[in-house]
Each structure stands twice: as C-alpha cells, then as structure tokens.
Write an enzyme that holds these catalytic residues in place. Structure first.
Site, PDB file in Angstrom:
ATOM      1  N   SER A 447       0.840  -1.201   0.000  1.00  0.00           N
ATOM      2  CA  SER A 447       0.000   0.000   0.000  1.00  0.00           C
ATOM      3  C   SER A 447       0.876   1.252   0.000  1.00  0.00           C
ATOM      4  O   SER A 447       1.661   1.461  -0.928  1.00  0.00           O
ATOM      5  CB  SER A 447      -0.949  -0.037   1.205  1.00  0.00           C
ATOM      6  OG  SER A 447      -1.895   0.996   1.146  1.00  0.00           O
ATOM      7  N   ASP A 499      -8.830  -5.163  -5.993  1.00  0.00           N
ATOM      8  CA  ASP A 499      -8.309  -4.280  -4.947  1.00  0.00           C
ATOM      9  C   ASP A 499      -8.463  -2.825  -5.375  1.00  0.00           C
ATOM     10  O   ASP A 499      -8.126  -2.442  -6.501  1.00  0.00           O
ATOM     11  CB  ASP A 499      -6.840  -4.615  -4.694  1.00  0.00           C
ATOM     12  CG  ASP A 499      -6.313  -3.923  -3.437  1.00  0.00           C
ATOM     13  OD1 ASP A 499      -7.062  -3.161  -2.821  1.00  0.00           O
ATOM     14  OD2 ASP A 499      -5.145  -4.165  -3.097  1.00  0.00           O
TER      15      ASP A 499
END
Length: 630
Positions: A447, A499
């Site tokens: 991330s 995602d």
C-alpha cells in the site's frame, strides 16, 4: 439532488432523503400512539389518584399531538418518495412539510417537560402502570428530540449559507467565468470551502501536533478535496445510489462480455518458469512487507496465539541487543517482526518505527535465504500515514537517465526521499553491504509502503543497478508515464483481484464522479428504491436489476451530447465533465495522469465473478495482465 434548502440555507441531504428516517420515526410514533391509546382506554374514568386530572389531560393532549406528528410524517414520507434524483419537482412541498414538522417539536418539548414534572411531583398514589407509561413517554420524547438534534448536526452543511443557489449563481455570472462578479464569488466560495475542509481535518487529527509540516499538509489536502467536490451538487446519498447503479451496470456488462482468453503454457516453457520464479520471489517478499506493520498485523494474522507469543517478549529490556529508533518502547513491534520473518535479531541492520507525516517506519535486514539486503517499508497504520496518502499533489522527481516528464505523488515522493537520505547519509546500506558484499538490494512494501518502495527503488537505481522492488497493492496514482516505463526493468507491482488501492488516482476519481453523474441523471427510479435494491444486491447477490432509464429509447447519436440531467448536477463548468461520447477514457482535467509502477502481476480468483456476501466458493489463482491505470 440538489441539497434541500430550508431555514435559509442548504443542507447536506436532499428532499428525497427523508423516506427512511421518516419511515422509522413513523413506525415508532404509531407504536407510541397505540400504546398511549390503550393506556387511556383501559384507565378512562379511573384517574382517581392525586394527579389524575393532570394525567388525563396529559394523555389526551399527547394523543392529539402524536396524531398530528404521524400525519405530518406520512406526508413527508409520501412526498419524499416521489420523483427521481434529478427531478425534484414532485417534492417541491418538502420544505413546507419540514417547517410544519419542526413546529410540532415545540409543543412536544413542552409536553415532555410537563410529563417529567408530573412524574416527579403529582404521581403519588397513581397505579405503577400509569406512572411507568408516562415515564416511558417522557423518555421516548427526549430520546427522539436528542436524536433529531444529532441528525441536524450530521446533515448541517457549513458551506450552505455561503453557496448561492444555482439560479442566483446563473444571475451573478458564475457560469460565465469572464464576469468579474461571478469570478469573485466563485473565488470566495472556494476559499471558504478550503477553510471548512481544513477545520474538518484539524478536528479529525486533533491529537497531532500543530507544526508547519502538518499545517502545510492540511492546506494541501483541503484544496484537493474541496476542489473535487466543488463542481457538483450531490449529497452523500446521491453518491451511494450512483455507486449501487454503477456496480450493477458493470456486473451486467461483465455477464455479457465474452470470457477472457488465457494463453496456456506448458510447465517447462520459459514464460511459465519466469512467472513461477517471479511469484515465488514475490511470495517471499510479502512476509517482510506484512511484518513491517508490527504487532497489530501479527495479532490480526494470529488471533488465537499472537498476543500470547508477543506477551513473552514485550516489556523486556533489550536495548543492548538491538537499536530501535522511535515508537517501540515496549519492544512489541520488533518482537512481531522477528516472529513474522523468522530472522534473528543479529540479521537486522536498522529498525525504525519513527512515524511522522512524510516519515514512515521501515527496517533493513539481511535475508540470507535470498542473499539480499532487504528494505521493508510499512503501509498505512496511523493518521500521519493517512495524511501522507492524501497529499496527492504531483511533485517533480528528476531522475538521471529518464527522458520525459518525471513527477510523482507528493506524499510518497517525500517519504521515499526521507528513507533514501537515511539509507545513504547514515551509512545504513554501506554497513549492510560491508557485512554481505555479495548480496543484492531488494525493496518491498504494501500500500503506502509499496508506493514508497517503488519510488525509493527509482532513486537508488543509479547507485544499485541490480536492485529489485516488489510493491504489493501500490496506489494507482503514483508516478508519471516516463517513470513507470523506466521502472519496468526492476519493479514488480502485485495486484490482487479488484483491490481498490491500485486503481486509486485523482483522474480515476474524477472519472468515477462523472460516471456517477451519468447513472443518477439517467435513472428514472426514486432514490429509496435504488438504495433498497442496491443493498439487497450487495448482501444477497442475484441478478443485477435492469433499471429503466431515460436513455433506453434514445438514438445512439444522441448519446454524444451532454445530458441535461447530468449537467444540472454541476454547479459550474468543470474539467471533470464530458459527454457520454468519451466514456471509455478517464478525464484528467488539470490533474496530471499518474500510473502504477513497473510490471504488473494481477492475481485473480477462479470462480464466479459475482458472489453475495454470504456465499462460499473455492479459491484458486489466475494471473493476467493488468493495464496501467491513470
């Protein structure tokens, strides 16, 4: 849509948002009225206690007051359910009904006070059932009044009094940017919006220090967020309805699309071997990217045994064994890293849990299994990390040997520069390669950590030509096209299924906003039905609803023109607005396009494309290329 105007200001709800709260209050009021009527009927003529006359009068007036409230709620719910999101005409009487309902709060408040006084002074000698019923009525009145007050605070729009309505904006020339009066009004509105969003951010991050870096971050994020919402007249429920419609529309397109063709390779083919090797390396690096999160991720991954394992190591004095920088006084973070990676404390060169805006935790360790000096960078885990994420302006990132525009996400670029300076200026990498000179450099993160790792790899590429980077779910709006192409040689981005993070970028958000505008402006069903059917679809699955739209009978060439309904959702001319003709291309407007780094491994799940929240399926892995996302 648009926000309801009442009491001289615009509110954060639309006139069609009162169906659900009105229905809930109506249900409570009807039960309350029935209970009060039953009490009055059973005890009629028997109010012979000391306060019987007051009780009799209280119940009679309460029944009448509840009847008027029920009638007003019935009218509000019925009228609010009329029309569509972009056709508020049938709901034009909602403000008047809201005024009537607000006026009824005054006698209800007075009667709640009188009921409380009767219970405290005149209820002696009355039957417990009578006293209990009055107490219940008083408590219910105060709960509903307080709930209403909290609801008003939630839907209060601080910008409501500073945003003239669309008609007055038209008269003042806001749509005509050549008008000096309109330009001045628009500039004032923007400044007020930025200040409001800055105040919201300071309130959200009230525990953070008020230093210069935080103030600059608040200002930058406020400008970004206020600019994103400034050109539309949407309320949160409009966005929710648009997302529900868009999800079902995309699922319908997915069902109609031909299955993707997969190229099969024998297990011994070079492509399959390279892919398997890349997957094996990525899988190995993933444990370090996860370990960088410290004890929260370790406990989450090991819910039954994680806390017990860490409790044996936390709170021990281990400063003589290793040097940890910032944020891990009890040693729990580092203990979880040891458990997650399987390394020994002597394998760690540098460990930092220091966390400030643009300064994120990371560690450097010797990975003997892969003969690598490994740098693992933590992802988002704090408010400071979130501010780094939201600092999404573009910042120049000049790189030697790269032709073309070089720019990147500001927050992650500064975080990468911070770590790069630590690694080089503090001699951390020199120390690591002095111990293991034959090892190669590997950088990883997830991330926020994945985006920072990619940019760090670009900064260190000239000094370490053989370095490799494995970024897990890096943000989509990360770097320019030139940097993305340059990083393909040494960066691998791993994306799992649908995602959200690898698809996040400002241009993509603008494109999503445009598609939401299209969906809500074309659907001719009321909002409450869209939300009900959308919630059912998300929870229980099934076939996507075929919502009739105003587009159904239009000729194809007419779709090239902007929709009147869609345009009515725009407060001013916006760079994010385009007609339907360009639906396939994201709108970049004044924001530069940003891309995912390096080569992309897209890991998807075998099985049905759409399942309900309560269904189960067998899982598997399928790899397919993912196009660069702007």
């Amino acid at each position: 849509m648009p926000g309801m105007v009442a009491f001289g200001r615009r509110w954060g709800i639309a006139s069609d948002d009162l169906v659900f709260p009105g229905s809930f209050e109506l249900f409570v009021r009807v039960l309350w009225w029935i209970g009060t009527l039953a009490l009055y009927t059973l005890h009629e003529g028997k109010f012979d206690c000391s306060g019987g006359r007051v009780l009799h009068s209280y119940l009679v007036v309460l029944l009448i007051l509840l009847a008027f409230i029920i009638l007003s709620l019935c009218a509000i719910v019925y009228v609010s359910a009329q029309g569509t999101i972009t056709n508020p005409g049938p709901r034009r009487s909602i403000p008047v009904l809201v005024y009537v309902r607000a006026m009824l709060y005054v006698p209800e408040l007075i009667w709640a006070i009188l009921g409380a006084i009767w219970v405290s002074d005149d209820s002696q000698g009355c039957q417990p059932a009578e006293v209990g019923a009055v107490i219940a009525a008083v408590v219910a009145s105060w709960i509903l009044l307080l709930s209403t007050g909290v609801g008003v605070l939630f839907v209060f729009d601080p910008l409501g009094s500073t945003h003239p309505g669309p008609q007055s904006q038209e008269l003042l020339g806001v749509r005509d940017l050549e008008s000096s009066q309109g330009s001045q009004l628009l500039s004032t509105a923007r400044s007020v919006a930025v200040r409001v969003w800055e105040s919201r951010l300071r309130l959200l991050c009230c525990c953070l220090p008020r230093d210069e870096s935080h103030r600059a971050a608040f200002s930058s994020i406020a400008q970004l967020v206020s600019g994103f919402f400034s050109d539309t007249d949407l309320v949160p429920s409009d966005i929710a309805a648009g997302l529900a419609l868009l999800h079902q529309e995309q699922d319908k397109m997915e069902q109609c699309r031909d299955p993707d063709e997969a190229l099969s390779h024998s297990p011994s083919s070079p492509i399959a071997e390279d892919l398997e090797a890349e997957l094996e390396k990525a899988t190995h690096c993933m444990q370090f990217a996860v370990a960088a999160y410290g004890w929260p991720m370790y406990v989450y991954s090991n819910p039954l045994t994680g806390a017990c394992r860490l409790s044996r190591d936390c709170c021990k004095t281990q400063s003589a064994e290793y040097d940890i920088v910032g944020g891990d006084n009890m040693g729990c973070h580092f203990s979880s890293v040891l458990h997650s990676t399987g390394l020994q404390y002597r394998d760690f060169i540098y460990v930092s849990f220091h966390n400030q805006i643009y300064e994120i935790p990371f560690f450097v360790a010797l990975d003997h299994k892969r003969a690598a000096v490994l740098v693992a960078i933590r992802g988002t885990l704090s408010l400071r990390d979130l501010l780094t994420d939201l600092s999404a302006d573009c910042e120049n990132l000049p790189v030697e040997g790269v032709s073309g525009a070089c720019y990147a996400h500001k927050g992650m670029s500064q975080a990468a520069s911070y770590i790069c300076k630590k690694l080089l200026n503090d001699g951390i990498l020199n120390q690591a390669f002095t111990i293991a000179p034959e090892y190669k450099l590997v950088i990883t993160g997830h991330s926020l950590g994945g985006g920072t790792a990619s940019l760090l790899a670009i900064l260190l590429r000239s000094s370490f030509p053989t370095l490799q980077c494995y970024a897990f779910s890096p943000p989509g709006g990360l770097m320019s096209k030139a940097l993305a192409d340059f990083s393909k040689e040494f960066v691998v981005s791993v994306v799992l299924g649908k995602d959200l993070v690898p698809r996040l970028s400002y241009p993509n958000m603008e494109d999503l906003k445009r598609r939401i505008l299209q969906m809500v402006s074309n659907c001719n069903k009321p909002k409450y039905r869209i939300l009900l059917q959308g919630c059912w679809y998300e929870l229980f699955g099934g076939e996507p609803d075929d919502f009739p739209t105003e587009m159904d009978n239009r000729r194809k060439e007419e779709l090239n023109q902007p929709l009147l309904g869609e345009e009515s959702l725009l407060i001013r001319s916006s760079s994010s607005y385009q007609g339907l003709a360009s639906e396939e291309s994201p709108v970049h407007g004044s924001h530069l396009p940003l891309y995912l780094p390096g080569r992309i491994l897209h890991i998807t799940e075998d099985g049905p494309a759409r399942r309900s929240c309560f269904s189960q399926s067998d899982t598997g892995q399928a790899l397919q290329p993912l196009p660069l996302v702007a």
